[in-house]
Design a protein around this motif. Structure first.
Motif, PDB file in Angstrom:
ATOM      1  N   ASN A  71      39.182  24.888  43.459  1.00  0.00           N
ATOM      2  CA  ASN A  71      40.189  24.484  44.524  1.00  0.00           C
ATOM      3  C   ASN A  71      41.429  25.288  44.223  1.00  0.00           C
ATOM      4  O   ASN A  71      42.309  24.953  45.034  1.00  0.00           O
ATOM      5  N   HIS A  72      41.444  25.992  43.215  1.00  0.00           N
ATOM      6  CA  HIS A  72      42.743  26.731  42.923  1.00  0.00           C
ATOM      7  C   HIS A  72      42.417  28.077  43.473  1.00  0.00           C
ATOM      8  O   HIS A  72      43.387  28.545  43.875  1.00  0.00           O
ATOM      9  N   ASP A  73      41.476  28.836  43.386  1.00  0.00           N
ATOM     10  CA  ASP A  73      41.225  30.129  43.385  1.00  0.00           C
ATOM     11  C   ASP A  73      40.123  30.763  44.442  1.00  0.00           C
ATOM     12  O   ASP A  73      39.413  31.873  44.052  1.00  0.00           O
ATOM     13  N   GLU A  74      39.936  30.079  45.190  1.00  0.00           N
ATOM     14  CA  GLU A  74      38.527  30.341  46.053  1.00  0.00           C
ATOM     15  C   GLU A  74      38.412  31.785  46.228  1.00  0.00           C
ATOM     16  O   GLU A  74      37.327  32.416  46.180  1.00  0.00           O
ATOM     17  N   SER A  75      39.057  32.450  47.190  1.00  0.00           N
ATOM     18  CA  SER A  75      39.150  33.842  47.608  1.00  0.00           C
ATOM     19  C   SER A  75      39.068  34.863  46.229  1.00  0.00           C
ATOM     20  O   SER A  75      38.194  35.661  46.252  1.00  0.00           O
ATOM     21  N   PRO A  76      40.018  34.854  45.664  1.00  0.00           N
ATOM     22  CA  PRO A  76      40.068  35.807  44.403  1.00  0.00           C
ATOM     23  C   PRO A  76      38.994  35.788  43.541  1.00  0.00           C
ATOM     24  O   PRO A  76      38.345  36.788  42.896  1.00  0.00           O
ATOM     25  N   SER A  77      38.473  34.758  43.066  1.00  0.00           N
ATOM     26  CA  SER A  77      37.358  34.208  42.418  1.00  0.00           C
ATOM     27  C   SER A  77      36.111  34.713  43.020  1.00  0.00           C
ATOM     28  O   SER A  77      35.157  35.113  42.376  1.00  0.00           O
ATOM     29  N   TRP A  78      35.910  34.728  44.496  1.00  0.00           N
ATOM     30  CA  TRP A  78      34.808  35.338  45.127  1.00  0.00           C
ATOM     31  C   TRP A  78      34.539  36.449  44.971  1.00  0.00           C
ATOM     32  O   TRP A  78      33.600  37.364  44.887  1.00  0.00           O
ATOM     33  N   PHE A  79      35.894  37.483  45.260  1.00  0.00           N
ATOM     34  CA  PHE A  79      35.999  38.797  44.996  1.00  0.00           C
ATOM     35  C   PHE A  79      35.821  39.147  43.774  1.00  0.00           C
ATOM     36  O   PHE A  79      35.130  40.227  43.458  1.00  0.00           O
ATOM     37  N   PHE A  80      36.120  38.482  42.740  1.00  0.00           N
ATOM     38  CA  PHE A  80      35.774  38.760  41.453  1.00  0.00           C
ATOM     39  C   PHE A  80      34.407  38.926  41.097  1.00  0.00           C
ATOM     40  O   PHE A  80      33.842  39.809  40.412  1.00  0.00           O
ATOM     41  N   ALA A  81      33.631  37.451  41.488  1.00  0.00           N
ATOM     42  CA  ALA A  81      32.137  37.521  41.479  1.00  0.00           C
ATOM     43  C   ALA A  81      31.531  38.540  42.244  1.00  0.00           C
ATOM     44  O   ALA A  81      30.652  39.044  41.680  1.00  0.00           O
ATOM     45  N   GLU A  82      32.023  39.005  43.410  1.00  0.00           N
ATOM     46  CA  GLU A  82      31.293  40.296  44.114  1.00  0.00           C
ATOM     47  C   GLU A  82      31.419  41.637  43.273  1.00  0.00           C
ATOM     48  O   GLU A  82      30.724  42.298  43.374  1.00  0.00           O
ATOM     49  N   ARG A  83      32.789  41.646  42.733  1.00  0.00           N
ATOM     50  CA  ARG A  83      32.831  42.823  41.926  1.00  0.00           C
ATOM     51  C   ARG A  83      31.828  42.896  40.637  1.00  0.00           C
ATOM     52  O   ARG A  83      31.551  44.002  40.280  1.00  0.00           O
ATOM     53  N   LEU A  84      31.742  41.962  40.094  1.00  0.00           N
ATOM     54  CA  LEU A  84      30.835  41.914  38.872  1.00  0.00           C
ATOM     55  C   LEU A  84      29.405  42.060  39.299  1.00  0.00           C
ATOM     56  O   LEU A  84      28.694  42.859  38.692  1.00  0.00           O
ATOM     57  N   ALA A  85      29.007  41.546  40.377  1.00  0.00           N
ATOM     58  CA  ALA A  85      27.700  41.544  41.094  1.00  0.00           C
ATOM     59  C   ALA A  85      27.246  43.234  41.350  1.00  0.00           C
ATOM     60  O   ALA A  85      26.363  43.737  40.893  1.00  0.00           O
ATOM     61  N   PHE A  86      28.322  43.847  41.975  1.00  0.00           N
ATOM     62  CA  PHE A  86      28.523  45.314  42.284  1.00  0.00           C
ATOM     63  C   PHE A  86      28.282  46.008  41.019  1.00  0.00           C
ATOM     64  O   PHE A  86      27.609  47.262  40.776  1.00  0.00           O
TER      65      PHE A  86
END
Length: 184
Positions: A85-100
């Motif tokens: 509930n603090h960082d929904e968007s940047p954490s998802w982009f962060f996770a996407e970056r790690l997946a890449f």
């Protein structure tokens, strides 16, 4: 922090599976407006790092955990994005970056609020926990009936709290263990 992670992974280096929930307010803030950092709902936060430093530090820690530790094991690696509930968007982009960056690692980047990891006869549910948890055991079971039926051990791991509250951190709800794991 990285030393603690390194010790945990080293201790369990012969494990078959490593599950790493990511997200869960990993980066702490969703946006920066002027000098203020805010959560998804706009709650103001104090933070010592700039927004750029916050994201870079989060990525560096994630890369460290995966690259220098987890990929040195023979275990399967599963990373589950759990939106906070603090960082929904940047954490998802962060996770996407790690997946890449790590195509051999299994990622679940869906926005589902509740995630389940099933290993052998162990069912582990993950949820952030910023919403009411009164029937969380029933919600996990009813939406994952087959996985639940095939399990002998069922746990739900909840994040969100910022400090450990000794009483009530673990509840046995008719055989479903609900554990509140603090972010501290």
């Amino acid at each position: 922090f990285p030393v603690t992670i390194a010790k945990i992974i080293e201790k369990h280096k012969n494990a078959e599976e490593f599950v790493l929930p990511i997200g869960q307010d990993w980066l702490n803030a969703n946006t920066k407006v002027g000098a203020n950092f805010t959560t998804v709902k706009g709650t103001s936060l104090e933070q010592n790092l700039s927004y750029k430093e916050m994201v870079q530090t989060g990525i560096r820690i994630g890369v460290y955990i995966i690259e220098s530790r987890l990929t040195k094991t023979s275990a399967n690696i599963d990373l589950l994005y759990i939106k906070g509930n603090h960082d929904e968007s940047p954490s998802w982009f962060f996770a996407e970056r790690l997946a890449f960056a790590f195509p051999t690692v299994k990622f679940d980047l869906s926005y589902k609020e509740r995630k389940v990891f099933l290993w052998e006869k162990i069912f582990i549910g993950y949820i952030h926990g910023d919403k009411p948890l009164a029937d969380i055991d029933k919600k996990f079971v009813s939406t994952n009936k087959q996985a639940y039926a095939n399990s002998e051990i069922t746990e739900i791991h909840v994040g969100h709290t910022h400090k450990e509250v000794l009483k009530g951190n673990v509840q046995d709800r008719e055989g479903v263990m609900v554990r509140v794991l603090s972010t501290g």
